[in-house]
Design a protein around this motif. Structure first.
Motif, PDB file in Angstrom:
ATOM      1  N   SER A  26      94.780  92.252  41.992  1.00 13.97           N
ATOM      2  CA  SER A  26      93.507  92.589  41.016  1.00 13.97           C
ATOM      3  C   SER A  26      92.395  91.595  41.308  1.00 13.97           C
ATOM      4  CB  SER A  26      94.037  92.154  39.558  1.00 13.97           C
ATOM      5  OG  SER A  26      94.183  90.934  39.321  1.00 13.97           O
ATOM      6  N   GLY A  27      92.696  90.289  41.947  1.00 14.04           N
ATOM      7  CA  GLY A  27      91.725  89.577  42.330  1.00 14.04           C
ATOM      8  C   GLY A  27      91.362  88.354  41.059  1.00 14.04           C
ATOM      9  N   HIS A  28      92.186  88.728  40.018  1.00 17.64           N
ATOM     10  CA  HIS A  28      91.866  87.777  38.943  1.00 17.64           C
ATOM     11  C   HIS A  28      92.546  86.434  38.976  1.00 17.64           C
ATOM     12  CE1 HIS A  28      89.813  90.867  36.664  1.00 17.64           C
ATOM     13  NE2 HIS A  28      89.474  90.362  35.796  1.00 17.64           N
ATOM     14  N   PRO A  29      92.429  85.340  38.488  1.00 17.82           N
ATOM     15  CA  PRO A  29      92.897  83.980  38.583  1.00 17.82           C
ATOM     16  C   PRO A  29      94.407  84.178  37.935  1.00 17.82           C
ATOM     17  CG  PRO A  29      90.699  83.685  37.904  1.00 17.82           C
ATOM     18  CD  PRO A  29      90.945  85.096  37.735  1.00 17.82           C
ATOM     19  N   THR A  30      95.249  83.301  38.638  1.00 16.30           N
ATOM     20  CA  THR A  30      96.564  83.101  37.863  1.00 16.30           C
ATOM     21  C   THR A  30      96.410  82.610  36.516  1.00 16.30           C
ATOM     22  OG1 THR A  30      97.731  83.138  39.915  1.00 16.30           O
ATOM     23  CG2 THR A  30      98.964  82.273  37.878  1.00 16.30           C
ATOM     24  N   GLY A  31      97.095  82.976  35.401  1.00 15.16           N
ATOM     25  CA  GLY A  31      97.061  82.564  34.203  1.00 15.16           C
ATOM     26  C   GLY A  31      96.256  83.473  33.266  1.00 15.16           C
ATOM     27  N   GLN A  32      95.342  84.198  33.787  1.00 15.51           N
ATOM     28  CA  GLN A  32      94.615  85.210  33.058  1.00 15.51           C
ATOM     29  C   GLN A  32      95.139  86.423  33.496  1.00 15.51           C
ATOM     30  OE1 GLN A  32      90.143  84.793  33.984  1.00 15.51           O
ATOM     31  NE2 GLN A  32      90.536  82.542  34.106  1.00 15.51           N
ATOM     32  N   TYR A  33      94.806  87.512  32.594  1.00 12.42           N
ATOM     33  CA  TYR A  33      95.326  88.931  33.064  1.00 12.42           C
ATOM     34  C   TYR A  33      94.329  89.996  32.506  1.00 12.42           C
ATOM     35  CZ  TYR A  33      96.205  89.345  27.922  1.00 12.42           C
ATOM     36  OH  TYR A  33      95.984  89.445  26.401  1.00 12.42           O
ATOM     37  N   SER A  34      94.083  90.707  33.464  1.00 11.37           N
ATOM     38  CA  SER A  34      93.152  92.010  33.600  1.00 11.37           C
ATOM     39  C   SER A  34      93.651  93.212  33.121  1.00 11.37           C
ATOM     40  CB  SER A  34      92.348  92.047  34.861  1.00 11.37           C
ATOM     41  OG  SER A  34      93.211  92.550  35.969  1.00 11.37           O
ATOM     42  N   ASN A  35      95.225  93.276  33.140  1.00 12.35           N
ATOM     43  CA  ASN A  35      95.651  94.647  32.840  1.00 12.35           C
ATOM     44  C   ASN A  35      97.033  94.501  32.242  1.00 12.35           C
ATOM     45  OD1 ASN A  35      97.563  94.097  34.966  1.00 12.35           O
ATOM     46  ND2 ASN A  35      95.850  94.688  36.415  1.00 12.35           N
ATOM     47  N   GLU A  36      97.767  95.443  31.801  1.00 15.74           N
ATOM     48  CA  GLU A  36      99.220  95.235  31.155  1.00 15.74           C
ATOM     49  C   GLU A  36     100.240  94.845  31.924  1.00 15.74           C
ATOM     50  OE1 GLU A  36     101.546  95.705  27.887  1.00 15.74           O
ATOM     51  OE2 GLU A  36      99.279  95.667  27.868  1.00 15.74           O
ATOM     52  N   CYS A  37     100.114  95.042  33.137  1.00 15.49           N
ATOM     53  CA  CYS A  37     101.222  94.659  34.069  1.00 15.49           C
ATOM     54  C   CYS A  37     101.089  93.034  34.419  1.00 15.49           C
ATOM     55  CB  CYS A  37     101.345  95.277  35.306  1.00 15.49           C
ATOM     56  SG  CYS A  37      99.622  95.612  36.380  1.00 15.49           S
ATOM     57  N   GLU A  38      99.879  92.532  34.241  1.00 13.78           N
ATOM     58  CA  GLU A  38      99.708  91.116  34.505  1.00 13.78           C
ATOM     59  C   GLU A  38     100.089  90.483  33.404  1.00 13.78           C
ATOM     60  OE1 GLU A  38      95.752  90.325  35.734  1.00 13.78           O
ATOM     61  OE2 GLU A  38      96.017  91.352  37.701  1.00 13.78           O
ATOM     62  N   LYS A  39      99.712  91.137  32.091  1.00 13.56           N
ATOM     63  CA  LYS A  39     100.189  90.459  31.001  1.00 13.56           C
ATOM     64  C   LYS A  39     101.706  90.487  30.726  1.00 13.56           C
ATOM     65  CE  LYS A  39      99.479  91.351  25.860  1.00 13.56           C
ATOM     66  NZ  LYS A  39      99.016  92.091  24.847  1.00 13.56           N
ATOM     67  N   ASN A  65     111.945  96.459  33.390  1.00 12.38           N
ATOM     68  CA  ASN A  65     111.787  97.906  33.353  1.00 12.38           C
ATOM     69  C   ASN A  65     110.470  98.206  32.876  1.00 12.38           C
ATOM     70  OD1 ASN A  65     114.349  98.573  34.633  1.00 12.38           O
ATOM     71  ND2 ASN A  65     115.135  99.029  32.392  1.00 12.38           N
ATOM     72  N   ASN A  66     109.832  97.648  31.817  1.00 16.66           N
ATOM     73  CA  ASN A  66     108.661  97.675  30.936  1.00 16.66           C
ATOM     74  C   ASN A  66     107.632  97.430  32.216  1.00 16.66           C
ATOM     75  OD1 ASN A  66     109.632  98.754  28.660  1.00 16.66           O
ATOM     76  ND2 ASN A  66     109.570  96.808  27.709  1.00 16.66           N
ATOM     77  N   LEU A  67     107.750  96.196  32.907  1.00 14.85           N
ATOM     78  CA  LEU A  67     106.879  95.717  33.863  1.00 14.85           C
ATOM     79  C   LEU A  67     106.700  96.691  35.194  1.00 14.85           C
ATOM     80  CD1 LEU A  67     105.232  93.698  35.125  1.00 14.85           C
ATOM     81  CD2 LEU A  67     107.260  92.508  35.935  1.00 14.85           C
ATOM     82  N   GLY A  68     107.883  97.423  35.688  1.00 13.05           N
ATOM     83  CA  GLY A  68     107.678  98.548  36.563  1.00 13.05           C
ATOM     84  C   GLY A  68     106.669  99.697  35.978  1.00 13.05           C
TER      85      GLY A  68
END
Length: 317
Positions: free
Chosen positions: A255-268, A302-305
């Protein structure tokens, strides 16, 4: 951003190779364990394989295909049965098909290795090796998968495709390591101490963790120390925590977003799972119960996948 179809093929090619390798590890050490049990005069093959099938979520499929199982049926089901979509052979064939679909996105060396493995598993030489020396057959699959990973690292540009390959690899590894730990919880209680040590030794060897465990803990085997290594270790590359950290890193690379932040559900979801693993330990597992903890972990994986699929693969209507 690469096409979702291409990302999906690369992600699943890597997951299926990792899955085939982990199943080969499990069947190899299980066959060794059964030989030990026969030598020591304990148990039966049926009693041993039932927890393995339950922990890998294949028991229902096996019972429906083999209502009256005979000696060797479980190993056959896990290795060569194409009716089982998660058998070693099914995974290798699916991985090879995914590789063929993105032939221009992977290196020539990667294609050669995955193609050679696909040919080997059902070749006359391979089947004869499986019949006469099953340990060598499974070792070949494990070695080929590890070689494929090494070739990938050595020949592929660190672009989005590489990140999706690593994402699939480490998500599958986290899943299988947690399932291997869960095998012990599916086993009836009351085993004698020697059998307990043998079973934990089998699980450690399936994860290539026997030598790292002995280096840190000596020869004494305990549940707490096994959980420390296989679930919570920050530097053992097959631990759940290490694998989830790599998944989190790959998602942020994509995604290009810094670690510790999230830009979508899978990063969250990846960040939340990593935080849970970072701020919990063996006492939390034991207070909840190992099986209950692993069950929750499996749901999170599973939710992450699913979130990865919906974010990067599923196309809007």
């Amino acid at each position: 951003m690469m096409l979702s179809r291409v990302a999906d093929h690369q992600y699943w090619m890597s997951r299926q190779m990792e899955r085939a390798e982990n199943l080969a590890r499990l069947v190899r050490v299980s066959e060794e364990m059964l030989l030990d049990d026969e030598t020591l005069g304990r148990g039966s093959a049926h009693e041993y394989w039932t927890p393995v099938l339950a922990a890998t979520a294949m028991e229902g499929a096996f019972r429906s295909l083999y209502p009256n199982p005979q000696m060797g049926d479980v190993a056959r089901f896990l290795t060569l049965d194409l009716r089982n979509p998660d058998s070693i052979l099914s995974c290798i064939r699916q991985a090879r098909e995914n590789a063929r679909s993105v032939r221009d996105k992977i290196s020539d060396e990667m294609w050669s290795e995955i193609n050679a493995l696909n040919l080997f598993v059902t070749s006359p030489e391979g089947l004869q090796l499986l019949e006469r020396f099953p340990q060598a057959y499974y070792e070949k699959i494990i070695s080929s998968s590890m070689l494929f990973d090494g070739i990938t690292d050595a020949t592929l540009t660190r672009d989005e495709g590489w990140n999706f390959l690593q994402l699939g690899r480490f998500l599958e590894r986290a899943d299988k390591t947690s399932r291997f730990v869960d095998i012990k919880t599916q086993t009836p209680e009351g085993l004698d101490p020697t059998a307990e040590v043998l079973q934990w030794g089998t699980i450690l060897r399936a994860c290539s963790a026997h030598a790292p465990y002995r280096k840190s803990n000596g020869t004494e085997v305990s549940l707490e120390r096994v959980l420390d290594l296989l679930v919570f270790s920050t530097d053992f590359p097959r631990s759940v925590r290490f694998s989830v950290r790599m998944v989190d890193e790959m998602l942020h690379n994509i995604s290009g977003h810094p670690t510790g932040q999230y830009s979508n559900e899978c990063e969250k979801l990846a960040g939340a799972l990593l935080a849970q693993l970072n701020f919990s330990g063996t006492t939390d597992v034991l207070s909840k119960g190992v099986h209950a903890y692993i069950d929750e972990l499996q749901v999170s994986l599973n939710n992450l996948g699913q979130a990865i699929f919906e974010t990067y693969v599923k196309l809007p209507m």
